[in-house]
Design a protein around this motif. Structure first.
Motif, mmCIF file in Angstrom:
data_model
loop_
_atom_site.group_PDB
_atom_site.id
_atom_site.type_symbol
_atom_site.label_atom_id
_atom_site.label_comp_id
_atom_site.label_asym_id
_atom_site.label_seq_id
_atom_site.Cartn_x
_atom_site.Cartn_y
_atom_site.Cartn_z
ATOM 1 N N ALA A 27 0.727 -1.205 -0.206
ATOM 2 C CA ALA A 27 0.112 0.155 -0.113
ATOM 3 C C ALA A 27 0.836 1.193 0.135
ATOM 4 O O ALA A 27 0.337 2.539 -0.076
ATOM 5 C CB ALA A 27 -0.928 -0.140 1.248
ATOM 6 N N TYR A 28 2.061 1.268 0.241
ATOM 7 C CA TYR A 28 2.937 2.407 0.066
ATOM 8 C C TYR A 28 2.860 3.197 -0.928
ATOM 9 O O TYR A 28 2.789 4.550 -0.830
ATOM 10 C CB TYR A 28 4.519 2.130 0.237
ATOM 11 N N PRO A 29 2.716 2.910 -2.143
ATOM 12 C CA PRO A 29 2.557 3.703 -3.205
ATOM 13 C C PRO A 29 1.243 4.631 -3.088
ATOM 14 O O PRO A 29 1.095 5.834 -3.738
ATOM 15 C CB PRO A 29 2.661 2.848 -4.517
ATOM 16 N N THR A 39 7.383 -4.563 -4.002
ATOM 17 C CA THR A 39 7.153 -5.999 -3.992
ATOM 18 C C THR A 39 7.855 -6.716 -2.795
ATOM 19 O O THR A 39 9.118 -6.241 -2.472
ATOM 20 C CB THR A 39 7.824 -6.428 -5.244
ATOM 21 N N VAL A 40 7.051 -7.330 -2.226
ATOM 22 C CA VAL A 40 7.669 -8.285 -0.930
ATOM 23 C C VAL A 40 8.219 -9.412 -1.693
ATOM 24 O O VAL A 40 7.601 -10.117 -2.490
ATOM 25 C CB VAL A 40 6.554 -8.599 0.095
ATOM 26 N N LEU A 41 9.787 -9.596 -1.613
ATOM 27 C CA LEU A 41 10.498 -10.693 -2.080
ATOM 28 C C LEU A 41 10.403 -11.829 -1.024
ATOM 29 O O LEU A 41 10.409 -12.953 -1.707
ATOM 30 C CB LEU A 41 11.675 -10.259 -2.208
ATOM 31 N N ALA A 42 10.259 -11.872 0.158
ATOM 32 C CA ALA A 42 10.545 -12.833 1.258
ATOM 33 C C ALA A 42 9.673 -12.482 2.429
ATOM 34 O O ALA A 42 9.741 -11.354 2.725
ATOM 35 C CB ALA A 42 11.873 -13.333 1.370
ATOM 36 N N GLU A 43 9.119 -13.397 2.976
ATOM 37 C CA GLU A 43 8.409 -13.270 4.338
ATOM 38 C C GLU A 43 9.234 -14.219 5.255
ATOM 39 O O GLU A 43 9.462 -15.518 4.887
ATOM 40 C CB GLU A 43 7.022 -13.456 4.112
ATOM 41 N N GLU A 44 9.262 -13.679 6.586
ATOM 42 C CA GLU A 44 9.700 -14.748 7.676
ATOM 43 C C GLU A 44 8.351 -15.710 7.866
ATOM 44 O O GLU A 44 7.350 -15.443 7.473
ATOM 45 C CB GLU A 44 10.067 -13.884 8.823
#
Length: 147
Positions: A27-29, A39-44
């Protein structure tokens, strides 16, 4: 790169509500004017974003960079969200953090940022650019959370 810029703001919301906005990278944009794509590239394993790619267009500075996040927060949303630079085109280094602390029924958010760029730049100009970034980010975060 020991120098850094720091500023704080009070937001009329709980730390958890503020943390939810910080963690909603896609939502940042919508509310961070200079951020054009995320783009989220990796999540814990716990669902927090670990690595995130940002496309930034801040007038003179345009870059695509990846940040690595560390989430040292407790269940109520208080704590520290910190990040460091993984890769970039223009940026040489970036470390920063949001510290969220309950202040009555509001949240005090302290933003710390240190940036270094690959092009030569006088330290004073870097600090001034950091201050603009920090102050703008805090104002935009407050506006988004309180909307």
């Amino acid at each position: 790169m020991a120098d850094r810029t720091e500023s704080s703001i009070l937001i009329d919301a709980s730390p958890g509500a503020v943390l939810d906005v910080i963690a909603d990278f896609e939502a940042y944009p919508q509310w961070a004017a200079e951020v054009k794509a995320v783009t989220v590239l990796a999540e814990e394993g716990d669902g927090w974003a670990d690595q995130v790619r940002f496309t930034l267009d801040a007038g003179a500075i345009k870059d695509t960079y990846v940040l690595d996040y560390d989430w040292d927060v407790v269940e109520d949303g208080t704590g520290v969200v910190s990040w460091s630079l993984v890769s970039a085109t223009v940026l040489k280094a970036m470390t920063g953090s949001y510290t969220l602390a309950a202040d009555g029924d509001r949240t005090r958010v302290t933003y710390r940022l240190s940036v270094d760029v690959k092009i030569p730049m006088i330290g004073l100009l870097k600090r001034k650019a950091e201050k603009v970034i920090v102050d703008t980010a805090l104002r935009e975060l407050k506006k988004r959370v309180e909307a």
